[in-house]
Design an enzyme around this catalytic site. Sequence first.
Site, PDB file in Angstrom:
ATOM      1  N   HIS A 114     -31.663  67.151 -68.733  1.00 48.11           N
ATOM      2  CA  HIS A 114     -31.965  67.467 -67.327  1.00 48.11           C
ATOM      3  C   HIS A 114     -30.720  67.874 -66.553  1.00 48.11           C
ATOM      4  O   HIS A 114     -30.716  67.873 -65.320  1.00 48.11           O
ATOM      5  CB  HIS A 114     -32.640  66.267 -66.637  1.00 48.11           C
ATOM      6  CG  HIS A 114     -34.044  66.037 -67.124  1.00 48.11           C
ATOM      7  ND1 HIS A 114     -34.733  64.888 -66.843  1.00 48.11           N
ATOM      8  CD2 HIS A 114     -34.872  66.791 -67.869  1.00 48.11           C
ATOM      9  CE1 HIS A 114     -35.935  64.956 -67.395  1.00 48.11           C
ATOM     10  NE2 HIS A 114     -36.037  66.101 -68.037  1.00 48.11           N
ATOM     11  N   GLY A 181     -35.514  52.780 -71.309  1.00 51.56           N
ATOM     12  CA  GLY A 181     -35.432  52.880 -69.851  1.00 51.56           C
ATOM     13  C   GLY A 181     -36.055  54.117 -69.266  1.00 51.56           C
ATOM     14  O   GLY A 181     -35.531  54.671 -68.291  1.00 51.56           O
ATOM     15  N   THR A 182     -37.199  54.545 -69.829  1.00 51.26           N
ATOM     16  CA  THR A 182     -37.890  55.679 -69.228  1.00 51.26           C
ATOM     17  C   THR A 182     -39.369  55.338 -69.084  1.00 51.26           C
ATOM     18  O   THR A 182     -39.959  54.679 -69.931  1.00 51.26           O
ATOM     19  CB  THR A 182     -37.703  56.980 -70.039  1.00 51.26           C
ATOM     20  OG1 THR A 182     -38.362  58.064 -69.381  1.00 51.26           O
ATOM     21  CG2 THR A 182     -38.213  56.857 -71.463  1.00 51.26           C
ATOM     22  N   ASN A 208     -37.552  48.620 -72.984  1.00 55.22           N
ATOM     23  CA  ASN A 208     -37.807  48.914 -71.576  1.00 55.22           C
ATOM     24  C   ASN A 208     -38.002  47.614 -70.805  1.00 55.22           C
ATOM     25  O   ASN A 208     -38.312  46.568 -71.390  1.00 55.22           O
ATOM     26  CB  ASN A 208     -39.063  49.792 -71.464  1.00 55.22           C
ATOM     27  CG  ASN A 208     -38.928  50.834 -70.366  1.00 55.22           C
ATOM     28  OD1 ASN A 208     -37.888  51.437 -70.169  1.00 55.22           O
ATOM     29  ND2 ASN A 208     -39.995  51.031 -69.617  1.00 55.22           N
ATOM     30  N   GLU A 210     -40.361  47.205 -68.628  1.00 54.23           N
ATOM     31  CA  GLU A 210     -41.814  46.966 -68.694  1.00 54.23           C
ATOM     32  C   GLU A 210     -42.426  48.090 -69.521  1.00 54.23           C
ATOM     33  O   GLU A 210     -41.790  49.135 -69.706  1.00 54.23           O
ATOM     34  CB  GLU A 210     -42.428  46.952 -67.283  1.00 54.23           C
ATOM     35  CG  GLU A 210     -42.240  48.254 -66.539  1.00 54.23           C
ATOM     36  CD  GLU A 210     -42.060  48.062 -65.015  1.00 54.23           C
ATOM     37  OE1 GLU A 210     -41.984  46.924 -64.542  1.00 54.23           O
ATOM     38  OE2 GLU A 210     -41.980  49.094 -64.343  1.00 54.23           O
TER      39      GLU A 210
END
EC number: 2.3.1.286
Length: 241
Positions: A114, A181-182, A208, A210
Amino acid sequence: MPHLPRQGRIVVLTGAGISKESGLDTFRCEGGLWSKVRLEDVATPEAFAANPALVQDFYNARRRGLQDPAIAPNPAHLALARLEAAWPGEVLVVTQNIDDLHERAGSRNLIHMHGELLKVRCQVCDDPFEWRGDLTVDERCPDCRRPGRLRPHVVWFGEMPLAMDRIERALMDCDLFVSIGTSGNVYPAAGFVLGVRRAGRAHTVELNLEPSEGASLFAETVLGPASQVVPAFVERLLGAA
Ligand code: APR
């Protein structure tokens, strides 16, 4: 504990969650960036065309924030750099993040799909180059000398992510795919795990805070803050190597 490969190629996808404990905002968590500003106003080519000053100010503030001495790689970034150095095979980190924390932690085999907050590019010359200060609307390109053509080297919504050919080749040929972490909300990154499963060889793991949108697609999920679960996972991997 599920079986982990002892060698081979590892592809790691990271998102904003890996940088959260370094003090950088995520996008969709409680208090995340998109709860403070509308992405349509600052993260699309149309927004930049309509109001370049607003968009430049948004990225100028994030560029300044990233260079705050308090912002530093956390144990998760450092663990991935250690993995790259110690693993008996290739470790490729594909990050959705535009911060420079993976580089500062020591990761070298790294793709910013990105873009990068500390780079800008001329819309005429097109080559990105490092830029750590504020970018004003009428800034001149140092190469073509045209004013007002410099933009953040960041992939906006509706634009193609970078290095997708290289990423897709690595995903089809990996032995372990780790997502860290995404939230699994934004494609094509959210679909990487499907492509890996279709290739049929790799073990897939999500680390992660969650479960992400695509959590059920992973063979293994480890929940917890990245600064704890990533170092522990890297120790497991290196112990298995
Ligand atoms: N440790 C691990 N994971 C965390 C932590 C933490 N300390 N804190 C938050 N998370 C997790 C959240 O549970 C969530 O799943 O990180 C994820 C962050 O999700 P998003 O905010 O949606 O960020 P990300 O998935 O990186 O967004 C993808 O969207 O806006 C675009 O281009 C932007 O690259 C970004 C893309």
